[in-house]
Motif scaffolding. Structure first.
Motif: not given
Length: 145
Positions: A11-14, A76-77, A131-133
């Motif tokens: 599972v990839r955390v974006t 990721d951060y 920003a996520a969208d």
């Protein structure tokens, strides 16, 4: 999940996932300016600035400095922070000009943006969600991550 089940792998955390988690953290625990976290020792989930909330979303606990993250969490951060800076550059630019009129930094600092005295918690939460969208819109062709 039952103890006998195997957790999902691959599972990839974006960056979008982390930005949404940071926004949720701020909604639940509060927003702060000046430092990553409000100075308190009696709670594990203090109010946080945008960068502090992204750190908590990444690590699952308080992170006083991103150098405390392991290499995969650090990647990721940094990706989530880069997505946030890209969004701020496009939608809320704050540029610093020196006394001779030269641009000191071509990117909006999420730290100074967060700490602007006129900034509100709602603006920060809205920017993290937006920003996520935007990251999803630019990176997810055909829906889903």
């Amino acid at each position: 999940m039952k103890a006998t089940q195997n957790p999902a792998t691959g599972v990839r955390v974006t960056p979008a996932d982390l930005l949404r988690c940071a926004a949720l953290y701020l909604r639940r625990h509060g927003w702060h300016q000046g430092t990553y976290y409000a100075p308190t020792t009696d709670i594990l989930t203090p109010p946080a600035c945008a960068a502090g909330a992204i750190g908590i979303a990444t690590a699952g606990h308080r992170v006083e400095h991103f150098s405390q993250l392991d290499p995969s969490a650090l990647a990721d951060y940094l990706a989530a922070m880069a997505a946030f800076v890209d969004y701020l550059d496009d939608h809320a630019p704050v540029f610093h000009i020196d006394e001779d009129g030269y641009l000191l930094d071509e990117h909006t600092s999420p730290y100074s943006w967060n700490d602007d005295p006129a900034r509100t918690a709602e603006q920060v939460i809205t920017a993290l969600d937006a920003a996520a969208d935007e990251w999803d819109r630019l990176h997810n062709q055909g829906g889903g991550n």
